[in-house]
Design an enzyme around this catalytic site. Structure first.
Site, PDB file in Angstrom:
ATOM      1  N   ASP A   1       0.837  -1.199   0.000  1.00  0.00           N
ATOM      2  CA  ASP A   1       0.000   0.000   0.000  1.00  0.00           C
ATOM      3  C   ASP A   1       0.875   1.254   0.000  1.00  0.00           C
ATOM      4  O   ASP A   1       1.785   1.393   0.826  1.00  0.00           O
ATOM      5  CB  ASP A   1      -0.902   0.020   1.231  1.00  0.00           C
ATOM      6  CG  ASP A   1      -2.127  -0.868   1.052  1.00  0.00           C
ATOM      7  OD1 ASP A   1      -2.318  -1.347  -0.060  1.00  0.00           O
ATOM      8  OD2 ASP A   1      -2.859  -1.077   2.034  1.00  0.00           O
TER       9      ASP A   1
ATOM     10  N   SER B   1      -5.854   2.424  -0.276  1.00  0.00           N
ATOM     11  CA  SER B   1      -5.854   1.007   0.073  1.00  0.00           C
ATOM     12  C   SER B   1      -7.207   0.360  -0.217  1.00  0.00           C
ATOM     13  O   SER B   1      -7.277  -0.754  -0.747  1.00  0.00           O
ATOM     14  CB  SER B   1      -5.481   0.830   1.553  1.00  0.00           C
ATOM     15  OG  SER B   1      -6.344   1.576   2.390  1.00  0.00           O
TER      16      SER B   1
ATOM     17  N   HIS C   1     -12.194  10.210   0.446  1.00  0.00           N
ATOM     18  CA  HIS C   1     -13.333  10.017   1.330  1.00  0.00           C
ATOM     19  C   HIS C   1     -14.342  11.151   1.255  1.00  0.00           C
ATOM     20  O   HIS C   1     -15.300  11.178   2.019  1.00  0.00           O
ATOM     21  CB  HIS C   1     -12.857   9.874   2.780  1.00  0.00           C
ATOM     22  CG  HIS C   1     -11.969   8.696   3.014  1.00  0.00           C
ATOM     23  ND1 HIS C   1     -10.622   8.828   3.233  1.00  0.00           N
ATOM     24  CD2 HIS C   1     -12.228   7.373   3.016  1.00  0.00           C
ATOM     25  CE1 HIS C   1     -10.090   7.629   3.380  1.00  0.00           C
ATOM     26  NE2 HIS C   1     -11.036   6.737   3.249  1.00  0.00           N
TER      27      HIS C   1
ATOM     28  N   ARG D   1      -6.098  15.908   5.745  1.00  0.00           N
ATOM     29  CA  ARG D   1      -5.354  14.670   5.484  1.00  0.00           C
ATOM     30  C   ARG D   1      -5.321  14.344   3.998  1.00  0.00           C
ATOM     31  O   ARG D   1      -4.273  14.028   3.436  1.00  0.00           O
ATOM     32  CB  ARG D   1      -5.978  13.519   6.278  1.00  0.00           C
ATOM     33  CG  ARG D   1      -5.256  12.200   6.161  1.00  0.00           C
ATOM     34  CD  ARG D   1      -5.949  11.147   7.017  1.00  0.00           C
ATOM     35  NE  ARG D   1      -5.385   9.823   6.809  1.00  0.00           N
ATOM     36  CZ  ARG D   1      -4.405   9.298   7.539  1.00  0.00           C
ATOM     37  NH1 ARG D   1      -3.888  10.010   8.524  1.00  0.00           N
ATOM     38  NH2 ARG D   1      -3.948   8.082   7.305  1.00  0.00           N
ATOM     39  N   ASP D   2      -6.478  14.386   3.354  1.00  0.00           N
ATOM     40  CA  ASP D   2      -6.550  14.111   1.911  1.00  0.00           C
ATOM     41  C   ASP D   2      -6.333  15.371   1.081  1.00  0.00           C
ATOM     42  O   ASP D   2      -6.186  15.287  -0.136  1.00  0.00           O
ATOM     43  CB  ASP D   2      -7.903  13.484   1.550  1.00  0.00           C
ATOM     44  CG  ASP D   2      -8.095  12.126   2.213  1.00  0.00           C
ATOM     45  OD1 ASP D   2      -7.089  11.442   2.443  1.00  0.00           O
ATOM     46  OD2 ASP D   2      -9.244  11.766   2.512  1.00  0.00           O
TER      47      ASP D   2
ATOM     48  N   ARG E   1     -11.657  16.343  11.157  1.00  0.00           N
ATOM     49  CA  ARG E   1     -11.981  14.923  10.962  1.00  0.00           C
ATOM     50  C   ARG E   1     -11.319  14.031  12.008  1.00  0.00           C
ATOM     51  O   ARG E   1     -11.905  13.046  12.462  1.00  0.00           O
ATOM     52  CB  ARG E   1     -11.573  14.468   9.559  1.00  0.00           C
ATOM     53  CG  ARG E   1     -10.104  14.598   9.247  1.00  0.00           C
ATOM     54  CD  ARG E   1      -9.778  14.146   7.833  1.00  0.00           C
ATOM     55  NE  ARG E   1      -9.627  12.708   7.744  1.00  0.00           N
ATOM     56  CZ  ARG E   1      -9.395  12.052   6.597  1.00  0.00           C
ATOM     57  NH1 ARG E   1      -9.311  12.721   5.462  1.00  0.00           N
ATOM     58  NH2 ARG E   1      -9.256  10.751   6.583  1.00  0.00           N
TER      59      ARG E   1
ATOM     60  N   ARG F   1      -9.169   6.896  13.224  1.00  0.00           N
ATOM     61  CA  ARG F   1      -9.088   5.437  13.230  1.00  0.00           C
ATOM     62  C   ARG F   1      -7.897   4.929  14.047  1.00  0.00           C
ATOM     63  O   ARG F   1      -7.806   3.745  14.346  1.00  0.00           O
ATOM     64  CB  ARG F   1      -9.005   4.908  11.797  1.00  0.00           C
ATOM     65  CG  ARG F   1      -7.789   5.366  11.019  1.00  0.00           C
ATOM     66  CD  ARG F   1      -7.768   4.694   9.662  1.00  0.00           C
ATOM     67  NE  ARG F   1      -6.692   5.205   8.827  1.00  0.00           N
ATOM     68  CZ  ARG F   1      -6.403   4.727   7.623  1.00  0.00           C
ATOM     69  NH1 ARG F   1      -7.104   3.744   7.122  1.00  0.00           N
ATOM     70  NH2 ARG F   1      -5.414   5.239   6.919  1.00  0.00           N
TER      71      ARG F   1
END
Length: 251
Positions: free
Chosen positions: A28, A81, A140, A170-171, A206, A213
């Site tokens: 990944d 991933s 996402h 993050r993204d 987020r 997570r």
């Protein structure tokens, strides 16, 4: 079922002999790009991969792991991933979650589903709540999907809409949430001009609200309280990561 000639058995490989052990190793995040000082894989010491690539160059192949090659809407969409696992597991190109949402919004099919029909009668006296990640990261979140959903819900009777945003860092680039909020505020202002009471009601980062997570922050437990609706978002990170861009509730 009737008898057919179809079989799930794979045909023998034209070159590999039977009984030979083959390892499928998924890395990944590993890929090849233009070599420069900002390419961490190029800068790192990678003797194992170098030996595989240069030791048998006739057997080295590059595969696309982003965009339309793995079922994403455009070639500008990065893989991740989840996308890779889906594509490998399916063994073929099929529409991933983001593409399916695009198609459902484009055709209007999303408004014909049982979920939307279930909440639509509440539009007359209730509030439509939309909760999700706000960015155009594509992994996402897709801002354009939220924009279309707001427009479609208003056209189908929603009179009061509250958006609960999760800002992204993050993204997309850190600090870019200001621009996304300004864009959303512009869309909501247009809805208000058309007679729909649409506003941002609450929000947060987020990693501090629902999508931690890694469970490094105790603040991942957060309550959204808007009018008569209180939604407790507790460790919903896996739900959001399963390509559920936007939760829809009505109070």
């Amino acid at each position: 079922m009737g008898s057919t000639d179809f079989s799930w058995k794979l045909a023998d490989h034209p070159k590999l002999p039977k009984g030979k052990t083959i390892a499928v190793i998924v890395l990944d995040g590993w890929g090849e790009a233009s070599p420069d000082d900002f390419n961490c894989i190029h800068r790192a010491e990678t003797p194992a991969m170098d030996s595989l690539k240069h030791g048998a160059p006739d057997k080295w192949r590059l595969l696309k792991a982003h965009g339309k090659a793995v079922g994403l809407p455009t070639d500008d969409d990065m893989g991740n991933s989840e996308v890779g696992h889906n594509a490998l597991g399916a063994g073929r190109i099929y529409a991933q979650g983001a593409k399916l949402v695009d198609l459902a919004l484009e055709s209007g099919k999303i408004y014909d589903g049982e979920g939307f029909k279930y909440i639509q009668p509440s539009f007359e006296n209730g509030t439509l709540h939309l909760i999700g990640l706000l960015s155009d990261g594509g992994v996402h979140s897709r801002l354009d999907q939220l924009q279309l959903l707001l427009k479609g819900a208003a056209e189908r009777g929603a009179k009061r809409i509250r958006v609960h945003i999760l800002t992204d860092g993050r993204d997309v680039l850190d600090g870019s949430s200001v621009g996304f909020v300004e864009t959303l505020e512009g869309d909501l202002a247009k809805l208000r001009e058309a007679g729909v009471d649409a506003r941002i009601a609450s929000g947060g980062g987020r990693m501090y609200v629902t999508m931690d997570r890694y469970e490094v922050s105790l603040s991942s437990r957060y309550a959204f309280d808007s009018s008569s609706l209180t939604v407790l978002l507790l460790n919903f990170c896996s739900w959001f990561y399963a390509r559920c861009n936007m939760a829809i509730l009505v109070s």
